[in-house]
Each structure stands twice: as structure tokens, then as C-alpha cells.
Scaffold this motif. Structure first.
Motif, PDB file in Angstrom:
ATOM      1  N   UNK A   1     -30.099 -12.905  -3.728  1.00  0.00           N
ATOM      2  CA  UNK A   1     -30.425 -13.026  -2.302  1.00  0.00           C
ATOM      3  C   UNK A   1     -29.428 -13.920  -1.574  1.00  0.00           C
ATOM      4  N   UNK A   2     -29.037 -13.488  -0.396  1.00  0.00           N
ATOM      5  CA  UNK A   2     -28.080 -14.243   0.420  1.00  0.00           C
ATOM      6  C   UNK A   2     -28.892 -15.139   1.352  1.00  0.00           C
ATOM      7  N   UNK A   3     -29.096 -16.379   0.949  1.00  0.00           N
ATOM      8  CA  UNK A   3     -30.028 -17.276   1.614  1.00  0.00           C
ATOM      9  C   UNK A   3     -29.444 -17.962   2.840  1.00  0.00           C
ATOM     10  N   UNK A   4     -28.128 -18.094   2.883  1.00  0.00           N
ATOM     11  CA  UNK A   4     -27.481 -18.766   4.012  1.00  0.00           C
ATOM     12  C   UNK A   4     -27.232 -17.757   5.133  1.00  0.00           C
ATOM     13  N   UNK A   5     -27.901 -17.927   6.253  1.00  0.00           N
ATOM     14  CA  UNK A   5     -27.747 -17.001   7.374  1.00  0.00           C
ATOM     15  C   UNK A   5     -26.698 -17.475   8.366  1.00  0.00           C
ATOM     16  N   UNK A   6     -26.122 -18.644   8.119  1.00  0.00           N
ATOM     17  CA  UNK A   6     -25.163 -19.217   9.082  1.00  0.00           C
ATOM     18  C   UNK A   6     -23.753 -19.333   8.534  1.00  0.00           C
ATOM     19  N   UNK A   7     -23.539 -18.838   7.335  1.00  0.00           N
ATOM     20  CA  UNK A   7     -22.206 -18.923   6.741  1.00  0.00           C
ATOM     21  C   UNK A   7     -22.138 -18.091   5.482  1.00  0.00           C
ATOM     22  N   UNK A   8     -21.043 -18.199   4.766  1.00  0.00           N
ATOM     23  CA  UNK A   8     -20.825 -17.363   3.595  1.00  0.00           C
ATOM     24  C   UNK A   8     -21.768 -17.754   2.460  1.00  0.00           C
ATOM     25  N   UNK A   9     -21.958 -16.821   1.538  1.00  0.00           N
ATOM     26  CA  UNK A   9     -22.797 -17.006   0.362  1.00  0.00           C
ATOM     27  C   UNK A   9     -21.966 -16.697  -0.881  1.00  0.00           C
ATOM     28  N   UNK A  10     -21.572 -17.717  -1.605  1.00  0.00           N
ATOM     29  CA  UNK A  10     -20.796 -17.493  -2.818  1.00  0.00           C
ATOM     30  C   UNK A  10     -21.728 -17.330  -4.008  1.00  0.00           C
ATOM     31  N   UNK A  11     -21.444 -16.352  -4.863  1.00  0.00           N
ATOM     32  CA  UNK A  11     -22.141 -16.181  -6.133  1.00  0.00           C
ATOM     33  C   UNK A  11     -21.104 -16.245  -7.248  1.00  0.00           C
ATOM     34  N   UNK A  12     -21.254 -17.209  -8.131  1.00  0.00           N
ATOM     35  CA  UNK A  12     -20.348 -17.348  -9.275  1.00  0.00           C
ATOM     36  C   UNK A  12     -21.195 -17.543 -10.530  1.00  0.00           C
ATOM     37  N   UNK A  13     -20.988 -16.674 -11.494  1.00  0.00           N
ATOM     38  CA  UNK A  13     -21.811 -16.767 -12.709  1.00  0.00           C
ATOM     39  C   UNK A  13     -21.088 -16.179 -13.906  1.00  0.00           C
ATOM     40  N   UNK A  14     -21.567 -16.608 -15.083  1.00  0.00           N
ATOM     41  CA  UNK A  14     -21.251 -15.963 -16.356  1.00  0.00           C
ATOM     42  C   UNK A  14     -22.524 -15.310 -16.877  1.00  0.00           C
ATOM     43  N   UNK A  15     -22.405 -14.129 -17.475  1.00  0.00           N
ATOM     44  CA  UNK A  15     -23.479 -13.635 -18.318  1.00  0.00           C
ATOM     45  C   UNK A  15     -22.903 -13.321 -19.695  1.00  0.00           C
ATOM     46  N   UNK A  16     -23.565 -13.895 -20.689  1.00  0.00           N
ATOM     47  CA  UNK A  16     -23.123 -13.797 -22.077  1.00  0.00           C
ATOM     48  C   UNK A  16     -24.233 -13.145 -22.877  1.00  0.00           C
ATOM     49  N   UNK A  17     -23.890 -12.157 -23.691  1.00  0.00           N
ATOM     50  CA  UNK A  17     -24.852 -11.525 -24.581  1.00  0.00           C
ATOM     51  C   UNK A  17     -24.628 -12.064 -25.992  1.00  0.00           C
ATOM     52  N   UNK A  18     -25.692 -12.619 -26.550  1.00  0.00           N
ATOM     53  CA  UNK A  18     -25.678 -13.151 -27.909  1.00  0.00           C
ATOM     54  C   UNK A  18     -26.558 -12.261 -28.783  1.00  0.00           C
ATOM     55  N   UNK A  19     -26.012 -11.790 -29.879  1.00  0.00           N
ATOM     56  CA  UNK A  19     -26.748 -10.869 -30.740  1.00  0.00           C
ATOM     57  C   UNK A  19     -27.909 -11.582 -31.453  1.00  0.00           C
ATOM     58  N   UNK A  20     -28.872 -10.801 -31.888  1.00  0.00           N
ATOM     59  CA  UNK A  20     -29.954 -11.279 -32.739  1.00  0.00           C
ATOM     60  C   UNK A  20     -29.791 -10.666 -34.125  1.00  0.00           C
ATOM     61  N   UNK A  21     -30.099 -11.420 -35.187  1.00  0.00           N
ATOM     62  CA  UNK A  21     -30.068 -10.835 -36.528  1.00  0.00           C
ATOM     63  C   UNK A  21     -31.208  -9.834 -36.690  1.00  0.00           C
TER      64      UNK A  21
END
Length: 354
Positions: free
Chosen positions: A135-155
């Protein structure tokens, strides 16, 4: 053999610390026990009344938007960017949000909002559906989204574990500054002299003392350096270092002039150096391999084709328990702070989030 990331003729100054260098690509290449790693950095415009991009989505391929047009993607979202309802089985997701906000909903009845340094660790186990909307919560300026998603296996023994998720709130993630210009964030794993990272979910491979899992983010000021210590398990662990920000760096003595994935030995120290004029950042993934067969089909990761066929059958039967939300891409109220509501009725709200 070194890839095109490495400056011609330059080898590691510390013997064979560096094993392989590859362009980052999309997604990033990983080693067992990790399956997948991706980095998103979107600079969205101001949000509208529906928390979507102000000005609309003209030119974006709604439903499958990954072209980074104008510096941002809608991904699979139609109004709000993100990833509507989708399934997983047989592994875990570790989602590290450095900037921006994610609204989480799942088939267990759990939901939450997190961001600004928080990490969500989710064990898909026997099967879960969830949505991840931005969700872009800032209505008065830019909205940056920066993330990592990592998948870790299960035995194999944990592939059908009960689904589970927990929040590692930013306030509880250890941050270390060994020297001026050096900053470490410890999502998982131990570092001598630092507070221990939060415990992973109970069925995670990372919950095993002998897994030697570490997920660290290292920031280096220009012309500074820091040495990754030897892994606790030595050469029984595998280690990858991702140079993803900055203009020039060295990993294990190998000079990098572009962003790269670098496989390095875990049984010897490895020096990270910022050879450039701006801050450099590295993600480090480390762990003992599970060393089991991996058969993957989209969001399902099992040990054989029969397991994949069963995953599809189970999902088609009841969508891993159904979907208790009004639509496939729900979002919380624009004024809601960070929180987690778990299927067992527990509620968490980090201090100052309301």
C-alpha cells in the motif's frame, strides 16, 4: 571460472577464497539450503485514496508488471502494487523490508502490516496461501519500497510441518557497528560480540544448531573494509555474498566493477571492501546444505515429482484451508500502524507503531 563481473586478470589475493562470480540477474543465484533470492527497489509516486499510484497505471502491464517502467512495478496487483493471493508449500520465505510497507493476509486467518526495517519469516510447510500487497500510504510524496525476499528450503522431515509465521520487528534486529563506516544487520545467525538474532520458526532449517544459517546485511562507507569471520561449521557450510549497491567493491580480494553474486569459501575469513566513492552494501547468505533432492514447480518445492503432484491436488481441493478474506488482494486501513495478528489469537504491535 570467473564471470564478467570480475575485472580482467584479477584473482583473489587470499588464495582461492572466491569460488565463483556471477552477474546478479533476476532472481539472484543461490546455493543449498537457499532456493531463491530477489531484491526489489521501487520508487512509487504518491498514493491515491485507494493506496494505489496517484495518476494511475497507464503503460503498466496490469496482472504481470515487471518492466520497471518509470521506476516501479505493479507486479501482480491491479489497484495496489504487490502479489495477491498465491500458494506455497515445502519451504520458507524470509521477507526483509528496508523501506515501505507490506500488508500480509493468509489462509490461516493471520494478517499484519510490516515495513521500515521489519522482517517476516514464514514457514509454508504443508501449505499456505498468502497475499503481499504494497500500500502506498504517503499521499503527499513518493513511496519507496525496498525489500529482499529469500526462500529457504525445508528438509524432507519438515516439508509437511504446520504452517507458521513470525515477525522480527526492526526494534529487535541486532545492528552492529564494528568500526566507523561499518554497519551490520543480523537477520539470522551469530556474530561474536553481537546480540543474538531472533529465533527462527521452530520447524525451520535455521532452528537447528548445526545448520549454521546466517543472513547478514553489511554496509560499508567509501574506502572502508570488514572481514567476514570463518563460519562455525567451516567448509561444511556454503556462503554467498551479493554486492548489490555501490559502484566498486572487493570480495575476498576479487575486484568487482558491477553488481555480482560471489560464492566464497566459508572455512576462511573473507574481506569485504568498498573500493568506490559511495556507500557499498552486501547481503550474505550462509548455511549447511540440506543435501536432498529438490523438485520445484512454481511455488511448490518438494523432494520428488510425486510430492509436486500431491501439492497441486491438495491446493485444488481446498486451497490449503480456504481464504477467509473478502478479496484476493486485501489491504489494511491507511491509518493502521505496524502489527501482527496470528491465527491463535495473539496480537503484536511494536512500540510506537500505532
Amino acid at each position: 571460472m570467473f564471470g564478467p563481473c570480475l575485472k580482467a586478470g584479477v584473482r583473489s589475493s587470499s588464495g582461492n577464497v572466491v569460488l565463483r562470480v556471477r552477474d546478479l540477474g533476476m532472481p539472484w543465484a543461490t546455493q543449498d539450503p537457499f532456493l531463491f533470492a530477489v531484491y526489489h527497489d521501487d520508487l512509487y509516486p504518491a498514493g491515491d485514496e485507494r493506496m494505489g499510484p496517484l495518476g494511475g497505471t497507464a503503460g503498466h502491464r496490469i496482472g504481470a508488471d515487471f518492466g520497471h517502467r518509470s521506476g516501479w512495478n505493479m507486479y501482480h496487483g491491479e489497484v495496489i502494487p504487490g502479489f495477491p493471493k498465491h500458494p506455497h508449500r515445502g519451504f520458507e520465505t524470509v521477507t526483509i523490508v528496508r523501506h515501505g510497507t507490506i500488508d500480509h493476509f493468509d489462509s490461516l486467518g493471520s494478517c499484519g502490516r510490516f515495513g521500515g526495517g521489519d522482517t517476516q519469516w514464514m514457514t509454508a510447510g504443508s501449505g499456505i496461501c498468502h497475499s503481499e500487497m504494497f500500500p502506498l500510504l504517503n499521499r503527499n510524496g513518493s513511496n519507496r519500497l525496498e525489500l529482499f525476499q529469500i526462500w529457504l528450503n525445508l528438509p524432507q522431515v519438515s516439508k509437511m510441518a504446520e504452517p507458521f509465521y513470525k515477525m522480527l520487528w526492526a526494534e529487535h534486529i541486532p545492528h552492529v557497528q564494528p568500526a566507523e563506516g561499518i554497519h551490520l544487520s543480523l537477520i539470522a545467525g551469530k556474530l561474536a560480540g553481537a546480540n543474538e538474532a531472533s529465533e527462527p520458526p521452530p520447524q525451520s532449517w535455521a532452528a537447528r544448531e548445526d545448520s549454521d544459517i546466517a543472513i547478514w546485511i553489511v554496509r560499508l562507507a567509501p574506502r572502508s573494509s570488514w572481514q567476514l569471520p570463518t563460519a562455525a561449521l567451516g567448509d561444511a557450510a556454503r556462503r554467498s555474498v551479493y554486492f548489490f549497491k555501490g559502484d566498486s567493491a572487493k570480495v575476498g580480494g576479487a575486484s568487482l566493477s558491477s553488481h555480482c553474486a560471489v560464492e566464497v569459501r566459508a572455512d576462511v575469513p573473507c574481506e569485504l571492501s568498498n573500493a568506490g566513492s559511495v556507500e557499498a552494501e552486501f547481503l550474505m547468505l550462509q548455511g549447511r546444505p540440506i543435501d536432498e533432492p529438490v523438485v520445484q514447480h512454481g511455488p511448490f518445492v518438494m523432494n520428488d515429482k510425486a510430492g509436486i503432484h500431491q501439492a497441486f491436488k491438495d491446493y485444488q481441493r481446498d486451497q490449503f484451508g480456504g481464504w477467509p478474506w473478502p478479496d484476493d488482494a486485501p489491504a489494511h486501513d491507511i491509518n493502521r500502524g505496524r502489527f501482527a495478528q496470528y491465527a491463535d489469537g495473539r496480537n503484536e504491535e511494536p512500540e510506537g507503531s500505532s
